[in-house]
Write an enzyme that holds these catalytic residues in place. Sequence first.
Site, PDB file in Angstrom:
ATOM      1  N   ASP A  18      -3.152  -6.512   2.476  1.00 12.57           N
ATOM      2  CA  ASP A  18      -2.321  -6.757   1.023  1.00 12.57           C
ATOM      3  C   ASP A  18      -2.946  -7.729   0.182  1.00 12.57           C
ATOM      4  O   ASP A  18      -3.286  -8.589   0.658  1.00 12.57           O
ATOM      5  CB  ASP A  18      -0.913  -6.976   1.504  1.00 12.57           C
ATOM      6  CG  ASP A  18      -0.168  -6.606   0.593  1.00 12.57           C
ATOM      7  OD1 ASP A  18      -0.240  -5.905  -0.533  1.00 12.57           O
ATOM      8  OD2 ASP A  18       1.287  -6.991   0.721  1.00 12.57           O
ATOM      9  N   GLY A  19      -2.550  -7.313  -0.947  1.00 13.18           N
ATOM     10  CA  GLY A  19      -2.863  -8.430  -1.999  1.00 13.18           C
ATOM     11  C   GLY A  19      -4.267  -7.915  -2.925  1.00 13.18           C
ATOM     12  O   GLY A  19      -4.508  -8.969  -3.791  1.00 13.18           O
ATOM     13  N   GLY A  21      -4.269  -5.893  -5.614  1.00 10.70           N
ATOM     14  CA  GLY A  21      -3.806  -5.857  -7.064  1.00 10.70           C
ATOM     15  C   GLY A  21      -3.528  -7.166  -7.398  1.00 10.70           C
ATOM     16  O   GLY A  21      -4.003  -7.403  -8.826  1.00 10.70           O
ATOM     17  N   ARG A  31      -6.871  -3.141 -10.845  1.00  8.76           N
ATOM     18  CA  ARG A  31      -6.420  -3.051  -9.632  1.00  8.76           C
ATOM     19  C   ARG A  31      -7.520  -2.500  -8.936  1.00  8.76           C
ATOM     20  O   ARG A  31      -7.743  -3.019  -7.650  1.00  8.76           O
ATOM     21  CB  ARG A  31      -5.302  -2.235  -9.437  1.00  8.76           C
ATOM     22  CG  ARG A  31      -4.037  -2.786 -10.116  1.00  8.76           C
ATOM     23  CD  ARG A  31      -2.768  -2.131  -9.916  1.00  8.76           C
ATOM     24  NE  ARG A  31      -2.579  -1.801  -8.556  1.00  8.76           N
ATOM     25  CZ  ARG A  31      -1.930  -2.545  -7.720  1.00  8.76           C
ATOM     26  NH1 ARG A  31      -1.267  -3.905  -7.984  1.00  8.76           N
ATOM     27  NH2 ARG A  31      -1.574  -2.263  -6.493  1.00  8.76           N
ATOM     28  N   HIS A  35      -9.376  -3.510  -4.972  1.00  4.44           N
ATOM     29  CA  HIS A  35      -9.609  -2.392  -3.697  1.00  4.44           C
ATOM     30  C   HIS A  35     -10.862  -2.543  -3.374  1.00  4.44           C
ATOM     31  O   HIS A  35     -11.298  -2.699  -2.239  1.00  4.44           O
ATOM     32  CB  HIS A  35      -9.027  -1.235  -3.958  1.00  4.44           C
ATOM     33  CG  HIS A  35      -7.440  -1.082  -4.563  1.00  4.44           C
ATOM     34  ND1 HIS A  35      -6.612  -1.836  -3.575  1.00  4.44           N
ATOM     35  CD2 HIS A  35      -6.846  -0.409  -5.346  1.00  4.44           C
ATOM     36  CE1 HIS A  35      -5.345  -1.382  -4.026  1.00  4.44           C
ATOM     37  NE2 HIS A  35      -5.482  -0.598  -5.068  1.00  4.44           N
ATOM     38  N   LEU A 129     -16.799  -1.371  19.877  1.00  2.00           N
ATOM     39  CA  LEU A 129     -15.760  -1.613  19.051  1.00  2.00           C
ATOM     40  C   LEU A 129     -15.154  -0.355  18.489  1.00  2.00           C
ATOM     41  O   LEU A 129     -15.709   0.706  18.250  1.00  2.00           O
ATOM     42  CB  LEU A 129     -16.022  -2.565  17.787  1.00  2.00           C
ATOM     43  CG  LEU A 129     -15.022  -2.538  16.528  1.00  2.00           C
ATOM     44  CD1 LEU A 129     -13.620  -3.255  17.190  1.00  2.00           C
ATOM     45  CD2 LEU A 129     -15.594  -3.318  15.559  1.00  2.00           C
ATOM     46  N   SER A 194       6.293  -3.108   6.752  1.00  4.79           N
ATOM     47  CA  SER A 194       5.849  -2.166   5.959  1.00  4.79           C
ATOM     48  C   SER A 194       5.588  -0.870   6.746  1.00  4.79           C
ATOM     49  O   SER A 194       4.510  -0.080   6.527  1.00  4.79           O
ATOM     50  CB  SER A 194       4.903  -2.442   5.029  1.00  4.79           C
ATOM     51  OG  SER A 194       5.143  -3.546   4.415  1.00  4.79           O
ATOM     52  N   GLU A 205       1.958 -10.805  18.426  1.00  2.00           N
ATOM     53  CA  GLU A 205       1.940 -12.061  17.717  1.00  2.00           C
ATOM     54  C   GLU A 205       1.904 -11.515  16.211  1.00  2.00           C
ATOM     55  O   GLU A 205       0.624 -10.978  16.032  1.00  2.00           O
ATOM     56  CB  GLU A 205       0.911 -13.104  18.282  1.00  2.00           C
ATOM     57  CG  GLU A 205       1.314 -13.445  19.415  1.00  2.00           C
ATOM     58  CD  GLU A 205       2.583 -14.416  19.961  1.00  2.00           C
ATOM     59  OE1 GLU A 205       2.897 -14.927  18.961  1.00  2.00           O
ATOM     60  OE2 GLU A 205       2.915 -14.100  21.044  1.00  2.00           O
TER      61      GLU A 205
HETATM   62  C1  FPP Z   1      -2.744  -3.394  -0.438  1.00  2.00           C
HETATM   63  O1  FPP Z   1      -3.053  -4.138  -1.824  1.00  2.00           O
HETATM   64  C2  FPP Z   1      -3.955  -2.379  -0.282  1.00  2.00           C
HETATM   65  C3  FPP Z   1      -3.900  -1.271  -0.486  1.00  2.00           C
HETATM   66  C4  FPP Z   1      -2.748  -0.336  -0.711  1.00  2.00           C
HETATM   67  C5  FPP Z   1      -5.125  -0.400   0.241  1.00  2.00           C
HETATM   68  C6  FPP Z   1      -6.161  -1.120   1.299  1.00  2.00           C
HETATM   69  C7  FPP Z   1      -7.280  -0.640   0.899  1.00  2.00           C
HETATM   70  C8  FPP Z   1      -8.476  -1.345   1.027  1.00  2.00           C
HETATM   71  C9  FPP Z   1      -8.459  -2.540   1.461  1.00  2.00           C
HETATM   72  C10 FPP Z   1      -9.823  -0.966   0.475  1.00  2.00           C
HETATM   73  C11 FPP Z   1     -10.607   0.201   0.982  1.00  2.00           C
HETATM   74  C12 FPP Z   1     -10.142   0.636   2.413  1.00  2.00           C
HETATM   75  C13 FPP Z   1     -11.218   0.750   3.299  1.00  2.00           C
HETATM   76  C14 FPP Z   1     -10.960   0.990   4.655  1.00  2.00           C
HETATM   77  C15 FPP Z   1     -12.517   0.919   2.851  1.00  2.00           C
HETATM   78  P1  FPP Z   1      -1.910  -3.835  -2.939  1.00  2.00           P
HETATM   79  O2  FPP Z   1      -2.571  -2.879  -3.957  1.00  2.00           O
HETATM   80  O3  FPP Z   1      -0.803  -3.518  -2.371  1.00  2.00           O
HETATM   81  O4  FPP Z   1      -2.104  -5.444  -3.567  1.00  2.00           O
HETATM   82  P2  FPP Z   1      -0.699  -5.961  -4.460  1.00  2.00           P
HETATM   83  O5  FPP Z   1       0.271  -6.200  -3.253  1.00  2.00           O
HETATM   84  O6  FPP Z   1      -1.221  -7.129  -4.777  1.00  2.00           O
HETATM   85  O7  FPP Z   1      -0.446  -5.195  -5.421  1.00  2.00           O
END
Ligand code: FPP
Length: 254
Positions: A18-19, A21, A31, A35, A129, A194, A205
Amino acid sequence: MHQLDVDQLPRHVAIIMDGNGRWAKKRFLNRIVGHEEGANSVRAVVRSCRELGIPYLTLYAFSKENWQRPPSEVDALWHLLKKFLISELPELLDKGIRVCHIGDLEGIPDDVVRELLKVIEQTKHLDRLVVNLAVNYGGRQEIERAARLFAEDVRSGRYSPEELSGELFSSYLFTRGTPDPDLIIRTSGEYRVSNFLLWQLAYAELYITDVLWPDFREEEFLAALRDYQKRERRFGTYYDDQTPTQRCAAGSQQ
Ligand code: FPP
């Protein structure tokens, strides 16, 4: 090595990434750039698990709720996942990393499904893995699906309702055959699960860090593992000197 006890590593780490964005917003970037940078953290954590010998890693890459984002962001996430699968395949093969999918394939764009299935197929014999990609995944939906599948097996006479146990129920989940996570990491400081691995995280944990996912690289991962190794896992038992608790040795949780 890294002040970590290699005999006390988690067997299965699951991550709510998360994070992305917020990371981009802080830098006045789109944003999508967050990603993209997040995908680099995925690569770093996969490499760390492989190097440390952690055998299972589950990553929450696209949740059922993520469909509610603007279509342009959803499209960009699919594009990024596809690009990542293509670019990482040689390293996955080279390092013995198997990719699995948890979630519903239905709904994912066809070209992404094709790439996902290709990587799953080409890595299926590898065992150093296992990386489970949770894509179009929801924990409640997974449990509903498992209940439906079990009910169908009851209807067909394969099982009677009395035969249902936790172990049998687990075999109807996407994660069948995978040990439950020992450690769940959530980045960016939110205290929520979530809809992630709701059944499987019963005894996991939790490690929550304020670090945003694109900044979560090897050092941050090692910090999470060090924190985990300080925990005393009781698996629902009470503490008393006669009751051996488990200091974060992997597996055997009931
Ligand atoms: C949350 O950040 C992240 C996601 C919704 C998607 C996760 C995707 C990636 C890490 C990139 C690609 C993944 C792979 C496997 C190649 P957010 O957009 O909710 O951030 P925010 O809460 O700060 O808005």
